[in-house]
Design a protein around this motif. Structure first.
Motif, short mmCIF file in Angstrom:
data_model
loop_
_atom_site.label_atom_id
_atom_site.label_comp_id
_atom_site.label_asym_id
_atom_site.label_seq_id
_atom_site.Cartn_x
_atom_site.Cartn_y
_atom_site.Cartn_z
N GLU A 183 0.80 -1.22 0.00
CA GLU A 183 0.00 0.00 0.00
C GLU A 183 0.83 1.28 0.00
O GLU A 183 0.50 2.27 -0.63
N ASP A 184 1.94 1.21 0.75
CA ASP A 184 2.72 2.44 0.96
C ASP A 184 4.03 2.50 0.20
O ASP A 184 4.59 3.58 0.00
N LEU B 242 25.41 -14.54 -4.12
CA LEU B 242 26.27 -13.76 -3.24
C LEU B 242 25.45 -13.06 -2.15
O LEU B 242 25.58 -13.34 -0.98
N TYR B 243 24.58 -12.19 -2.56
CA TYR B 243 23.75 -11.45 -1.59
C TYR B 243 22.60 -10.79 -2.35
O TYR B 243 22.60 -10.77 -3.58
N SER B 244 21.66 -10.28 -1.58
CA SER B 244 20.58 -9.53 -2.22
C SER B 244 20.31 -8.25 -1.42
O SER B 244 20.58 -8.20 -0.22
N GLU B 245 19.83 -7.28 -2.10
CA GLU B 245 19.54 -6.00 -1.44
C GLU B 245 18.15 -5.55 -1.86
O GLU B 245 17.72 -5.81 -2.99
N VAL B 246 17.47 -4.93 -0.90
CA VAL B 246 16.09 -4.48 -1.17
C VAL B 246 16.05 -2.95 -1.08
O VAL B 246 16.49 -2.37 -0.07
N ASP B 247 15.54 -2.37 -2.11
CA ASP B 247 15.38 -0.91 -2.14
C ASP B 247 13.90 -0.60 -1.96
O ASP B 247 13.06 -1.13 -2.68
N ARG B 248 13.59 0.25 -0.96
CA ARG B 248 12.19 0.56 -0.67
C ARG B 248 11.93 2.04 -0.96
O ARG B 248 12.66 2.90 -0.47
N ARG B 249 10.93 2.31 -1.78
CA ARG B 249 10.59 3.72 -2.09
C ARG B 249 9.14 3.98 -1.72
O ARG B 249 8.25 3.19 -2.08
N GLU B 250 8.95 5.07 -1.01
CA GLU B 250 7.60 5.41 -0.59
C GLU B 250 6.77 5.83 -1.80
O GLU B 250 7.26 6.57 -2.67
N LYS B 251 5.53 5.36 -1.82
CA LYS B 251 4.65 5.72 -2.95
C LYS B 251 4.21 7.17 -2.80
O LYS B 251 3.98 7.63 -1.67
N PRO B 252 4.08 7.90 -3.85
CA PRO B 252 3.59 9.28 -3.73
C PRO B 252 2.14 9.28 -3.28
O PRO B 252 1.33 8.47 -3.74
N LYS B 253 1.86 10.16 -2.32
CA LYS B 253 0.49 10.25 -1.78
C LYS B 253 -0.39 11.04 -2.74
O LYS B 253 0.07 12.00 -3.35
N ASN B 254 -1.65 10.66 -2.79
CA ASN B 254 -2.58 11.36 -3.69
C ASN B 254 -2.80 12.81 -3.28
O ASN B 254 -2.93 13.69 -4.10
N ASP B 255 -2.87 13.04 -1.91
CA ASP B 255 -3.17 14.41 -1.46
C ASP B 255 -1.98 15.35 -1.66
O ASP B 255 -2.11 16.56 -1.50
N GLU B 256 -0.82 14.80 -1.98
CA GLU B 256 0.33 15.66 -2.24
C GLU B 256 0.28 16.25 -3.64
O GLU B 256 1.03 17.13 -3.98
N LYS B 257 -0.58 15.70 -4.45
CA LYS B 257 -0.64 16.14 -5.84
C LYS B 257 -1.23 17.54 -5.94
O LYS B 257 -2.13 17.88 -5.20
#
Lengths: 359, 257
Positions: A183-184, B242-257
């Protein structure tokens, strides 16, 4: 003075030439045809060779050092003096036009193992040039009309052929990328792998141009030649053509063969690295086992044209007919066309933007 | 050949520029899809509207329709404003003849008009039985109203000299938002150099790929054609994780538009 060999017609004594269509020797004077094997060892056959007149120079006409890089031969037909490059193996007498082969250039260690006889004649080369011109754009004005064919010659170009069994291994850094979202957040997981591959791979008759006079890129551009049609060397095949002996040693050529072989091995190994989203090659090593080389003469038609004082060289594979040669490009025309097309596409894009907005 | 291409491109660009200027010049001040007015009447009314726009910088548009579709009169007026004018300041009236109702939409400085002034303009139209007479009175009254319009309220300080300051402020904000929406029907000329640049890049790639056919002499990259058939045998293969890495990006909020 070095000795020369002329293939003489047993009937009339004229100088015979190799006939592409019949793949036999033919006398242009009496039209008699002969099998190549009939001229297998001409130096041991004293009969039927016609006149044997050697006009050796008695006086020292060439100053010391003047003939460096050149060889002087006496024509057996007219006695004329033929001055040729020291690597020239076959040429024609400038006085009587008779085809001559410099025997010493192809004897002993210099004797080629194989020769691919010409399959296509001069006419085919001329037609191929015309076809090569077709469909070419942005050529300077007047090039096709004023470009004169200066010379067309069939040349046997010396090549070294490398055959080997290679053992290659390579290492790669590979990645698998997985993406998902909740969701986020958007998530990207990149998994890293260390990949190793090794293989055995064999190559047959990788050619490398053995003549310094021939541009390497021109010779490689007309590849491949079908080596299965090669025959044991016989000087009779040279009749009517030019030929050079090699002047680039096998040691100097092997590096180029290794370079091409290594790249092929690299490609073959990389093709086995599957199941990843991307990978980079970190190391490729190759060892060559049981490498052997041969010396062969490849048939090439060379066409030289002249336009506005500049020479343009074209080459045709004398066996397969593959034709190459750079044609000059009119840079002004290219720039003009790029700008015009660019403006047109720009106008269309802007018009489309309007249409999209209006709809 | 080049001359022909040049001529075609020039013609295309001329057509484009004419189409663009034509679409910019053709304004609709009186919209009458049900033909309540004659062409000459519409032309005359357009003349009034044009003079109002020239004198005061306001587009005054009047739509006489029998049906607003699924829209309300106010929505229809807003839509008409987007479709019919690029002006910064606009007053758009819509009269739904079937339902006998009207509404309006104000753009830019016109947001300063209050209900009383709007009523004055409407009454001028409504007082006459004929459409042409009503609209003639409407445009004459509109010119007077605009001439005597109250100043635009400063929305930042909140100072207001009128009773309906709040309303005006809200409308001014709405107008600012609607301004962006109002540009939907046009493509800014700033896109011309961008389109040309993209076109030039594409043209350069196409022409150079054609010209590159003149070059046929080149070194071979490998010796693959000389590989002995079936000789390639894979003797070793290892794939080590070897290894793995996870990249997490916050989704843009609708009210920020």
């Amino acid at each position: 003075m070095s000795t020369v060999l002329q293939q003489k017609c047993p009937n009339c004594g004229g100088s015979v030439e190799f006939d592409v269509g019949a793949q036999r020797l033919k006398c242009p004077f009496c039209d008699a045809e002969f099998d190549i094997n009939a001229f297998q060892q001409p130096e041991n056959n004293g009969a039927g060779q016609g006149d044997s007149i050697n006009w050796n120079s008695q006086s020292s006409q060439w100053a010391l050092g003047e003939t460096n890089g050149m060889s002087v031969y006496g024509c057996q037909s007219c006695g004329g003096e033929i001055v040729a490059d020291e690597n020239t193996g076959a040429t024609s007498c400038p006085y009587c036009g008779n085809q001559v082969v410099m025997k010493g250039q192809f004897s002993g260690a210099l004797r080629p193992d194989l020769v691919i006889p010409f399959k296509l004649d001069k006419k085919a080369a001329k037609e191929a040039l015309k076809k090569h011109y077709q469909g070419k754009k942005f050529v300077p004005k007047g090039f096709f009309d004023d470009n004169k064919l200066e010379e067309i010659k069939g040349v046997y170009v010396p090549h070294w052929l490398f055959t080997c069994d290679a053992v290659a291994d390579a290492s790669y850094k590979a990645r698998i990328v997985r993406e998902w979202s909740d969701e986020d957040y958007d998530y990207t997981e990149t998994s890293h792998y260390d990949v190793y591959r090794s293989c055995n791979i064999s190559f047959d008759n990788v050619p490398v141009d053995g003549s310094s006079k021939m541009p390497d890129d021109l010779m490689e551009s007309i590849e491949p030649f079908d080596i299965s049609q090669a025959v044991d060397f016989n000087v009779a095949y040279l009749a009517g053509y030019l030929a050079d002996k090699y002047d680039v040693s096998v040691d100097d050529c092997v590096e180029r063969a290794n370079e091409r072989i290594k790249q092929s091995a690299d490609n073959a190994l990389a093709a086995t690295v599957t199941g990843y989203d991307s990978f980079d090659t970190t190391c490729v090593e190759m060892n060559v086992a049981s490498g052997i080389y041969k010396y062969a003469l490849y048939p090439v038609w060379l066409l030289t044209t002249k336009w506005e004082g500049k020479q343009y060289t074209f080459a045709m594979n004398g066996q397969t007919g593959k034709f190459v040669g750079n044609i000059p490009t009119d840079k002004k025309a290219v720039t003009k066309a790029s700008l015009l097309l660019g403006a047109g596409i720009g106008a269309v894009l802007y018009g489309l933007a309007w249409l999209i907005q209006l709809l | 050949m080049t001359k022909k291409i040049f001529a075609i491109i020039v013609a295309a660009m001329l057509c484009l520029s004419v189409a663009v200027s034509a679409s910019a010049d053709t304004m609709t001040y009186v919209y009458d899809p049900d033909y309540n007015l004659t062409d000459s009447e519409i032309a005359e009314l357009h003349g009034y509207a044009e003079s109002v726009e020239e004198d005061y910088g306001y587009s005054v548009i009047f739509c006489i329709v029998s049906d607003c579709g699924e829209m309300t009169c106010a929505e229809y007026a807003e839509d008409a404003c987007i479709s019919f004018t690029d002006a910064e300041n606009a007053i758009v009236f819509v009269h739904n003849t079937d339902e006998g109702v009207y509404d309006y939409y104000l753009e830019g400085d016109a947001a300063a008009l209050d209900e009383a002034l709007i009523d004055i303009m409407w009454n001028a139209y409504d007082a006459d039985d004929s459409y042409f007479g009503g609209l003639s009175s409407f445009y004459a009254t509109a010119a007077e109203v605009i001439e005597n319009m109250p100043p635009v309220v400063d929305t930042q300080t909140g100072d207001s000299e009128t009773d309906n300051a709040e309303t005006v402020t809200e409308k001014a904000d709405e107008t600012a938002e609607n301004k962006d929406d109002g540009k939907k029907g046009t493509v800014s000329p700033i896109w011309i150099p961008v389109c040309l640049l993209i076109g030039m890049l594409i043209g350069f790639v196409i022409i150079n790929s054609i010209a590159s056919k003149n070059i046929s002499v080149k070194m071979q990259k490998n010796a693959t054609v000389y590989t002995r058939e079936g000789s390639m045998v894979l003797t070793g293969s290892a794939d080590n994780f070897l290894y793995s890495e996870v990249d997490r990006r916050e989704k843009p909020k609708n009210d920020e538009k």
